[in-house]
Design a protein around this motif. Structure first.
Motif, PDB file in Angstrom:
ATOM      1  N   GLY B 157      38.626  31.702 103.776  1.00 14.89           N
ATOM      2  CA  GLY B 157      37.543  31.989 104.672  1.00 14.89           C
ATOM      3  C   GLY B 157      37.150  31.157 105.150  1.00 14.89           C
ATOM      4  O   GLY B 157      35.964  30.824 105.370  1.00 14.89           O
ATOM      5  N   VAL B 158      37.666  29.590 104.451  1.00 12.95           N
ATOM      6  CA  VAL B 158      37.422  28.685 105.081  1.00 12.95           C
ATOM      7  C   VAL B 158      37.972  28.206 106.692  1.00 12.95           C
ATOM      8  O   VAL B 158      39.083  28.570 107.221  1.00 12.95           O
ATOM      9  N   LYS B 160      36.236  28.821 109.548  1.00 17.86           N
ATOM     10  CA  LYS B 160      36.408  29.858 110.824  1.00 17.86           C
ATOM     11  C   LYS B 160      35.222  29.412 111.362  1.00 17.86           C
ATOM     12  O   LYS B 160      35.560  29.399 112.618  1.00 17.86           O
ATOM     13  N   THR B 164      30.050  25.154 105.748  1.00 13.04           N
ATOM     14  CA  THR B 164      28.385  25.375 105.242  1.00 13.04           C
ATOM     15  C   THR B 164      28.020  24.401 103.318  1.00 13.04           C
ATOM     16  O   THR B 164      28.846  24.911 102.970  1.00 13.04           O
ATOM     17  N   ALA B 166      26.295  25.875 101.407  1.00 11.38           N
ATOM     18  CA  ALA B 166      26.852  26.807 100.413  1.00 11.38           C
ATOM     19  C   ALA B 166      28.084  27.129 100.599  1.00 11.38           C
ATOM     20  O   ALA B 166      28.114  27.342  99.290  1.00 11.38           O
ATOM     21  N   ASP B 167      28.810  26.853 101.269  1.00  8.91           N
ATOM     22  CA  ASP B 167      30.032  27.241 101.228  1.00  8.91           C
ATOM     23  C   ASP B 167      30.090  25.972  99.844  1.00  8.91           C
ATOM     24  O   ASP B 167      31.074  26.589  99.277  1.00  8.91           O
ATOM     25  N   GLN B 169      28.496  24.174  97.814  1.00  8.22           N
ATOM     26  CA  GLN B 169      27.886  24.808  96.479  1.00  8.22           C
ATOM     27  C   GLN B 169      29.232  26.288  96.236  1.00  8.22           C
ATOM     28  O   GLN B 169      29.536  25.585  94.537  1.00  8.22           O
ATOM     29  N   ALA B 170      28.796  27.530  96.464  1.00 11.16           N
ATOM     30  CA  ALA B 170      30.244  28.040  96.254  1.00 11.16           C
ATOM     31  C   ALA B 170      32.203  27.521  95.252  1.00 11.16           C
ATOM     32  O   ALA B 170      32.134  28.110  94.106  1.00 11.16           O
ATOM     33  N   ILE B 171      32.151  27.030  95.690  1.00 11.11           N
ATOM     34  CA  ILE B 171      33.638  26.724  95.932  1.00 11.11           C
ATOM     35  C   ILE B 171      33.577  25.799  94.368  1.00 11.11           C
ATOM     36  O   ILE B 171      33.694  25.615  93.757  1.00 11.11           O
ATOM     37  N   ALA B 236      30.012  19.052  94.570  1.00  3.41           N
ATOM     38  CA  ALA B 236      29.059  19.886  96.454  1.00  3.41           C
ATOM     39  C   ALA B 236      29.047  18.973  97.455  1.00  3.41           C
ATOM     40  O   ALA B 236      29.905  19.118  98.686  1.00  3.41           O
TER      41      ALA B 236
END
Lengths: 72, 300
Positions: B157-158, B160, B164, B166-167, B169-171, B236
């Motif tokens: 899902g990277v 697209k 962001t 947020a991406d 940070q989640a990673i 991050a």
């Protein structure tokens, strides 16, 4: 210096993203729509074990589960 | 994909031309004329598609480049601290390095993904005791074939859209949840040099021991508790930087690839048009010759 969010199992990044989303939500409608796109994350991830890919999971859910686990 | 498509018609063209000459006598010429026409039509359609993809990539590129310059500031500001503290990676042999590969889900953009995979394979050849986290499907497929044992996490899902924070940070959170004890984290991304060239480059994210061990660490005042936060946050930041720069490279590479594909299609259209006209002319001449000989024969 102890952090309340740390005690409840949040990581610093999670703490930041919660704070950021609160700020975004309190913006005016016009700016908010543009800003909220920056907070969207649609990542999925999979753990690999011994050369085999595991199940695909949603990253946001997994992070929430990890936070819940760390707080208990 | 473009290569195989480009190779096929060229081979067919040679055999097609030979066939035209041999069947010109027995009236089957119309079939080859139709064949050439069909092929022309399909190449025109391909050209239209690649052209549209090029335009889409160009518009996305401007946005991606803006995101890249902005995210560069994030990464550089966060790295300034480590520059000032002169942080270096720990030279311990017993601890693993974690390699994060920042690719994306989409292909059709030349060799940027395989360039990164090659770089990672080279690093693994030097020292196989390293773990990999793969962002994006393309490098996952490539590294999953060659080094499946080293992969510990993969993200989909990277790419697209513009990545962001947020991406990132989640990673970063998922990476810090990994059970292994890593001496440092290397993020491999495509560095944007200019619109034509890019290079797989590593950027470092340090472990807590490396930060406390840095020579100028005393210049800064830290509470011990804050250090873990700093590590997570700087990871991050670096990830965000790598993702955004990789995204810009991908769009620019896609634009170039589609530009070349459209040009090649244009060349092929030109050649086929000439072949088509020649074949049609040959058919007409053949018919004229038949009519004239027929007329001359019946006059006598």
């Amino acid at each position: 210096m102890a952090f309340a969010w740390k005690a409840s199992g949040l990581t610093y990044n999670k703490y930041l993203s919660v704070a950021a989303s609160v700020v975004r939500r309190s913006l005016k409608d016009t700016q908010r729509l543009a800003a909220e796109k920056r907070g969207v994350s649609e990542l999925r991830f999979a753990k690999w074990n011994n050369g085999k890919q595991g199940d695909n999971k949603n990253v946001a859910d997994a992070n929430a589960a990890a936070a819940a686990e760390a707080s208990s | 994909m473009m290569l195989s498509r480009a190779a096929r018609p060229a081979a067919l063209r040679v055999s097609g031309a030979a066939a035209t000459r041999s069947v010109a006598q027995n009236g089957a010429t119309f079939a080859t004329l139709r064949e050439i026409e069909d092929r022309l039509k399909s190449i025109r359609n391909i050209e239209k598609i690649t052209n549209t993809m090029k335009i889409v990539a160009s518009t996305k590129l401007t946005r991606a480049q803006r995101a890249m310059t902005e995210s560069r500031k994030y990464g550089q500001t966060s790295n300034q601290l480590f520059d000032n503290a002169e942080t270096k990676r720990l030279e311990g042999e017993d601890k693993k390095t974690l390699i994060v590969v920042a690719s994306s889900d989409k292909g059709l953009c030349g060799g940027i993904h395989s360039g990164m995979s090659k770089r990672v394979r080279k690093m693994l050849a030097d020292n196989s005791n390293q773990d990999i986290v793969v962002l994006g499907e393309k490098c996952k497929a490539q590294l999953g074939r060659s080094n499946p044992k080293n992969i510990v996490l993969s993200f989909a899902g990277v790419g697209k859209d513009v990545p962001t924070f947020a991406d990132a940070q989640a990673i970063a959170d998922q990476i810090s949840l990994l059970p292994g004890d890593y001496s440092d984290v290397q993020i491999i991304y495509n560095k944007f040099i200019n619109a034509q060239s890019y290079e797989a480059t590593p950027v470092e994210a340090f472990s807590e021991e490396a930060i406390t061990g840095s020579p100028n660490f005393a210049t800064f005042e830290f509470d011990d508790e804050v250090l873990a936060n700093l590590r997570e946050y700087s990871l991050a930041n670096s990830l965000f930087w790598a993702l955004a720069e990789g995204h810009a490279c991908e769009q620019s590479a896609r634009r170039n690839a589609m530009d070349n594909a459209s040009k090649n299609a244009g060349d092929m259209i030109g050649r086929y048009q000439i072949l088509f006209n020649r074949t049609r002319q040959a058919v007409i001449t053949g018919e004229l010759v038949e009519i004239i000989t027929g007329a001359a024969a019946s006059e006598e």
